[in-house]
Write an enzyme that holds these catalytic residues in place. Structure first.
Site, short mmCIF file in Angstrom:
data_model
loop_
_atom_site.label_atom_id
_atom_site.label_comp_id
_atom_site.label_asym_id
_atom_site.label_seq_id
_atom_site.Cartn_x
_atom_site.Cartn_y
_atom_site.Cartn_z
CD GLU A 1 -2.79 -0.94 -0.15
OE1 GLU A 1 -3.12 0.49 -0.67
OE2 GLU A 1 -3.45 -1.65 -0.70
CB CYS B 1 -14.98 1.98 -13.94
SG CYS B 1 -15.83 3.55 -13.84
CB CYS C 1 -20.44 0.94 -20.00
SG CYS C 1 -19.88 2.51 -19.44
CB CYS D 1 -19.46 -2.12 -15.92
SG CYS D 1 -19.62 -1.61 -14.17
CB CYS E 1 -23.79 2.98 -13.73
SG CYS E 1 -22.65 4.35 -13.78
#
Length: 356
Positions: free
Chosen positions: A51, A202, A209, A212, A218
């Site tokens: 991270e 995305c 799309c 997705c 959405c």
């Protein structure tokens, strides 16, 4: 029904986690979707290390550095005992070097405490760990419910709920919606699923799309032009700075050597080995005189983009038998890759070597 209509009983977590189960990226710091977290101290160390490395850096760039670090320092205790110069050298090329300095400080604090704390609040107290990293570590390493919002998640949420308020003010609304859709269970998998969706489906430009799993829910897609979101302010032009780096070389007993210095621990590229320079910063052009007098040869310039400025660095060369008065070291040119020069000075060195 849109994503905005029914958040308390939203289908979004189940849809996204199902998609993640079939499409999760295989990354060296992850366990597979739905798999139990490893029951050992190395697991939170690997999550934390990844991270910190991933802050403002791509997965592709991080992978080899992550592998190098866990091989050299397989645990937080091992890293805590590392020499700072070795850590900075291993980090060279990854950028944002304050992360490396904080990495070592954090490892030392964690080792002293006997392990990583498990809550967001306690994780935020450690050097180099902000809100995002604390949430990611708590969720992924320790299974805590935490809402993780990075640039990918920000983009997904802004489009999912058609949040029109421009950034940075829009981040408050984005976070509220992200909190509302984060499930009580598997929030770590959910966060990583959001990240993977943002990186592969995305995307910033040309979102896919039709592929997705959340497209039917959405609001941004239904309103048209989801790629418009999130709304970002116009970028300000970065100031242009100029400076000079000095390639000072001599013939040593085993071949050519170049004079290297260690930069001050704070400031740009702090703590890194580098060529001497004229004191340029992100705020000011360089103006200091060369570290040694002689007949300098201009080799050309290299450029580099920092967070707050663009730099054009002139490279000057001097062959000499003298040793500069400033503190530094002679380094074999043939072994310069082992010096851990940051990218800017590696570019300058390549320019000098190419003209030998």
């Amino acid at each position: 029904m849109t994503a905005s209509d029914k958040l308390n009983d939203s289908p979004i977590p189940a849809l996204l986690l199902d998609w993640y189960g079939h499409n999760a990226r295989a990354l060296p710091w992850r366990v597979g979707p739905g798999e139990p977290r490893p029951d050992d101290s190395a697991w939170p160390y690997r999550v934390w290390l990844s991270e910190i490395m991933l802050q403002q850096t791509t997965v592709a760039a991080v992978k080899p550095y992550f592998a190098k670090f866990v091989e050299a320092w397989p645990s937080v205790d091992a890293l805590a005992k590392a020499d700072e110069a070795e850590v900075m050298s291993a980090w060279a090329g990854l950028g944002y070097y304050s992360r490396a300095r904080n990495l070592l400080k954090c490892a030392q604090e964690v080792a002293q405490c006997g392990g990583f704390p498990q809550t967001e609040a306690d994780l935020r107290k450690l050097p180099g760990i902000g809100d995002y990293s604390a949430a990611a570590i708590a969720a992924i390493a320790f299974g805590q419910k935490a809402t993780v919002v990075d640039a990918n998640v920000e983009r997904v949420i802004a489009r999912l709920f058609a949040i029109e308020e421009p950034l940075p003010k829009g981040r408050k609304a984005i976070r509220i919606k992200a909190v509302q859709v984060t499930p009580d269970q598997r929030s770590g998998d959910f966060a990583q699923a959001m990240m993977d969706l943002g990186s592969s489906i995305c995307t910033t430009r040309d979102p896919k799309c039709l592929l997705c799993p959340l497209s039917d829910h959405c609001d941004g897609r239904k309103a048209g032009e989801p790629e418009r979101l999130p709304v970002k302010p116009a970028k300000k032009a970065k100031p242009q700075r100029v400076g000079t780096a000095y390639w000072i070389e001599r013939e040593g007993s085993e071949g050519s050597e170049v004079w290297l210095v260690t930069r001050k621990g704070s400031g740009m590229l702090g703590g890194m080995r580098a060529l001497p320079d004229d004191g340029w910063t992100a705020r000011e052009d360089g103006s200091a005189t060369p570290p040694i007098q002689g007949e300098w040869q201009a080799l050309g310039a290299v450029s580099h983009v920092f967070t707050h400025a663009q730099l054009s660095l002139q490279v000057m060369r001097l062959s000499t038998a003298q040793t500069p008065a400033d503190e530094g070291m002679w380094w074999p040119v043939d072994e310069l890759e082992d010096a851990g020069l940051p990218t800017l000075f590696a570019k300058a060195a390549q320019l000098a070597i190419a003209q030998d």
